[in-house]
Design an enzyme around this catalytic site. Structure first.
Site, PDB file in Angstrom:
ATOM      1  N   LYS A 177       1.066  -1.117   0.161  1.00 16.10           N
ATOM      2  CA  LYS A 177      -0.032  -0.038  -0.122  1.00 16.10           C
ATOM      3  C   LYS A 177       0.904   1.079   0.034  1.00 16.10           C
ATOM      4  CE  LYS A 177      -3.836  -2.151   1.899  1.00 16.10           C
ATOM      5  NZ  LYS A 177      -3.399  -3.704   2.108  1.00 16.10           N
ATOM      6  N   ARG A 178       1.878   1.182  -0.964  1.00 17.77           N
ATOM      7  CA  ARG A 178       2.666   2.429  -0.979  1.00 17.77           C
ATOM      8  C   ARG A 178       2.033   3.630  -1.695  1.00 17.77           C
ATOM      9  NH1 ARG A 178       5.412  -0.046   2.980  1.00 17.77           N
ATOM     10  NH2 ARG A 178       7.315  -1.126   2.310  1.00 17.77           N
TER      11      ARG A 178
END
Lengths: 263, 263
Positions: free
Chosen positions: A95-96
């Site tokens: 979930k960058r």
């Protein structure tokens, strides 16, 4: 082969939409693994061997490795999948989301260091922060759209011009960001209505769907709402429900069969 | 002492709002460091020694360590700050955001493993995903609100009931999420109008403001728009503009002085 090609092949040839989430909590895995040098890898290896024939991909959640300094276990796990089960692609659930120069480092993390085939990203910072990921044509970028947690309503459901924010994310993903046809969307199994609404506007873009099992999502509703007309188009993840099952092999097979009942 | 107390003390006693971003790219740091066992730490140590008297905090960006497998350098860097310069708090710039059980692992990463005093988080997934961070009363949680990159407009500017999304994030942060008074907001220096609008509704919640220098933000406009009436309330970050300067000490001092001119 690209991530998309590998997944499509598994959907058809292995007849499965199941993804196993490799999220081992070092405090919850059996004691026999905890004494080993690479405890999370040893645990994962057994899970992988038990479930490989039933999955279309694996999804390690990076927090479980970063939180306890076991990055090496994550490297070993992904290498093991590539070497022992070629054709099963790996999603790095990270979930960058960050500005361009930083996003480049996260691209390096996911694809050079860990050799994942795909990575999850957060769209809040906008299209330019996704670009370094989207440029990796053979890799896939999986964008958070409507997540499976209760708090998803806080921002994702806010209405803009009569449509919730998550529908705007779905539209941008479909119409602006998908020129390399390497996007997927995260839409939780806990919200089948939303799965259906999003499926109606995005064509055959695949979903990564968490929320089955521990989070309470209903398999029948999710599958009926989210699949494409050919009965594919979904990667349905289960983590705790499989990795901590008494027999992970049976748990993975059961989930595959339950899903296939409704496709 | 909590993060908030430490920062407020530095604002007053050291008369500075400057934060130095420790984002060393292993390919861009001078060759003499690259040969060492802990190249990023060695580089950071020199930057820290050169700039400590001019800063209110440090902010390592975790991607620069994760991307190249140099987590040990990040641990050494934060330890060094705590041991050699007690009273200067550390923000771990990680922009995390995930469901509860995963967020707990990120809490462990930031505060137990790396011993940071504060961490940046992404609000897209909603309040329940922030809760594990907010519960850490002495730590601070820094929520992305209006970021400094051009693509910030894609989602953050979408209008809901006549107000852009980022204003809804600011309101939720102020009215729902801040019961432990340990929240800050990320608002970029590249958008001084937005800084002003947000300041008007959030009272004295501090800003973490990136975007000065390489990203083009104007110091005068940002400071005038973002500070509280007492001339504090902002942590103004510069990364590349200081760490790659010919003399980082002079660069940090100059930025401090330029900011102080407009407070």
């Amino acid at each position: 082969m690209s991530f998309m090609e590998q997944v499509k092949k598994r959907w058809v040839e292995n007849n499965t939409l199941v993804c196993v989430g490799l999220d081992p909590d070092v405090e919850k895995i059996p004691a026999k693994y905890r004494e080993l040098e690479n405890p999370l890898f040893a645990f994962n290896k057994d899970i992988i061997d038990a479930t490989a024939q039933y999955v279309c991909c694996y999804k390690p959640q990076i927090a479980y490795y970063n939180g306890v300094g076991l990055e090496r276990d994550l490297e070993l796990t992904i290498n093991y999948i590539h070497e022992s089960y070629p054709g099963i692609p790996v999603i790095l659930d990270a979930k960058r989301g960050d500005i361009g120069s930083t996003a480049q480092m996260y691209v390096k993390e996911a694809f050079t260091r860990y050799k994942a085939d795909s990575v999850t990203v957060n769209p809040y910072m906008g299209g330019d922060t996704l670009e370094p990921f989207l440029e990796q044509k053979d890799k896939a970028t999986i964008i958070l759209c409507r997540t499976s947690n209760p708090g998803a309503v806080d921002l994702q459901d806010l209405e803009i011009d009569g449509k919730p924010l998550y529908m705007h994310v779905a539209s941008k993903a479909t119409n602006s960001w998908n020129r390399n046809k390497n996007i997927l969307l995260v839409v939780g199994a806990t919200y089948p209505e939303e799965l259906k609404k999003i499926r109606e506007v995005i064509g055959d873009i695949p979903f990564l769907t968490p929320g089955i099992g521990a989070q309470g999502g209903d398999v029948e509703k999710a599958v009926k709402a989210g699949t494409t007309p050919d009965g594919t188009g979904m990667i349905i993840n289960s983590s705790r429900g499989i990795i901590y099952a008494e027999d992970p092999s049976i748990a993975a097979k059961s989930l595959r069969d339950e899903i296939n009942l409704y496709r």
